[in-house]
Design an enzyme around this catalytic site. Structure first.
Site, PDB file in Angstrom:
ATOM      1  N   CYS A  78      95.209 162.768  28.855  1.00  0.00           N
ATOM      2  CA  CYS A  78      95.634 162.305  27.526  1.00  0.00           C
ATOM      3  C   CYS A  78      97.095 161.850  27.595  1.00  0.00           C
ATOM      4  O   CYS A  78      97.991 162.643  27.855  1.00  0.00           O
ATOM      5  CB  CYS A  78      95.469 163.417  26.493  1.00  0.00           C
ATOM      6  SG  CYS A  78      96.112 162.992  24.867  1.00  0.00           S
ATOM      7  N   CYS A 109      99.458 163.397  25.004  1.00  0.00           N
ATOM      8  CA  CYS A 109      99.635 164.811  25.304  1.00  0.00           C
ATOM      9  C   CYS A 109     100.615 165.005  26.466  1.00  0.00           C
ATOM     10  O   CYS A 109     101.424 165.928  26.465  1.00  0.00           O
ATOM     11  CB  CYS A 109      98.291 165.448  25.633  1.00  0.00           C
ATOM     12  SG  CYS A 109      97.089 165.308  24.306  1.00  0.00           S
TER      13      CYS A 109
END
Length: 390
Positions: free
Chosen positions: A16, A19
């Site tokens: 991600c 993230c």
């Protein structure tokens, strides 16, 4: 995907992008809270491995920051910086309503906070409502309680108990009959009269605050003019308008699908994305007040909206803007990203067309000898007749 939880766990996946960008900030948040002696503990959890846990907490986007406090889960929607997240954690982890026991403490909090909610009085139904609202909206702002002796001597309250908000160099008292529910009033008053608007605060504005001012690359004179209107005409416009400015014009360019001149004044209805532009440059306070009033009474022309056609146009405009920005920033990268797929598609089309052309030529070649043989057969059939004639 990663979903970050304070005082519990955090969900994550290594691939991600957002993230990964948050990960070093998240580590600094944990170090800061641990070194300051905060009771908040920071952790993370893989949302793909523990999808049931993510569903249980209603996770919809990534990364998501939550603080778990007892049976309650508080969502964080502010800027993803260490200071903002730490401040959120300390605010929510503490009591929903904090006491101000002295004048010194009250003055200290006044200097520290731009917006300050204070309940004054003893036990009452209003206090119960105030505590409930504080538990609900602690994610956005602080809530305090104090006795009347703690407040400045210059203040005069018409009655007690009372809920007061201190902001913009003044104070305003909640009136149940004029302001409606306490929750709605707090949700409206938690913003300063004039503020800087960004992507995080843009849609945090209550839905009934339909319009706000966005002033791009603003001149100081125009900014001062809008701040003056926000303060002096609070009673007229506070219930319907939020004043402020936004740095940069990317958002508004996408909204109007064009380029705005700078500095510019625009009124946006955040509920349906309609916007209003003044008919002439704003130079005086009278012109500004007249423009706001025309929007309020419905005489100003509205542009844009959130209809299907407008959405399709906006998607096309955003796609074109993205492509143009890529070519401006890195022409070689743009040629690679968009030229390579087009080249592959062109080769595929060429291969398909040439394959059809080859099949057609083969058919013609096969038919050629057949025609020749038939002609020879026809000639052969006619030979006896020719001989008879001879």
């Amino acid at each position: 995907y990663r979903v970050y939880f304070l005082a519990a766990t955090d969900f994550y996946t290594p691939w991600c992008g957002y993230c990964k960008k948050l990960e070093p900030v998240w580590y600094e948040v944990g170090v800061e809270l641990r070194s300051s002696g905060s009771p908040v503990r920071v952790g993370k959890m893989d949302a793909t491995a523990y999808s049931g846990m993510a569903s249980e907490f209603g996770v919809r986007g990534y990364p998501t920051i939550k603080l778990l406090k007892g049976d309650l889960a508080y969502n964080y929607k502010g800027p993803r910086t260490k200071d903002d997240i730490v401040e959120f954690a300390n605010r929510v982890a503490g009591p929903a309503v904090r006491a101000l026991p002295s004048k010194q403490m009250f003055e200290h909090m006044m200097k520290r906070h731009d917006v300050l909610f204070v309940y004054v009085g003893g036990e009452s139904t209003l206090k119960e409502k105030y505590n409930d609202v504080a538990s609900e909206l602690i994610v956005y702002t602080y809530f305090f309680s104090a006795s009347e002796e703690v407040l400045p001597e210059s203040m005069s309250l018409p009655e007690l108990p009372a809920v007061i908000v201190f902001k913009d160099g003044a104070y305003f008292t909640y009136d149940e009959y004029e302001d409606g529910s306490l929750s709605s009033w707090v949700n409206k008053e938690r913003f300063q009269g004039y503020l800087q608007i960004d992507g995080f605060t843009l849609y945090e504005l209550p839905l009934h605050l339909m319009w706000y001012f966005a002033l791009f690359s603003f001149a100081f004179r125009l900014k001062a003019l809008i701040q003056r209107v926000a303060k002096e005409y609070r009673e007229h416009f506070n219930s319907d308008f939020q004043f402020g400015h936004m740095d940069g014009n990317d958002y508004i360019n996408s909204l109007i699908m064009g380029e705005v001149t700078v500095p510019s004044v625009i009124i946006l209805n955040t509920s349906n994305e309609q916007y209003f532009l003044p008919g002439e440059p704003i130079e005086t306070m009278e012109q500004l007040v007249q423009f706001i009033s025309s929007v309020l009474n419905g005489s100003a022309q509205a542009y844009g909206g959130d209809g299907i056609i407008q959405r399709i146009k906006r998607v096309a405009f955003d796609a074109r803007s993205t492509i143009m920005s890529v070519f401006r920033s890195s022409p070689l990268l743009g040629c690679f990203l968009f030229g390579l797929p087009l080249g592959v598609i062109s080769l595929m089309c060429y291969g398909i067309c040439t394959a059809e052309s080859d099949d057609g030529s083969d058919d013609i070649d096969l038919e050629g000898p057949d025609d020749g043989e038939n002609e020879e057969e026809d000639v052969g059939e006619k030979d006896p007749e020719v001989k008879k004639t001879d």
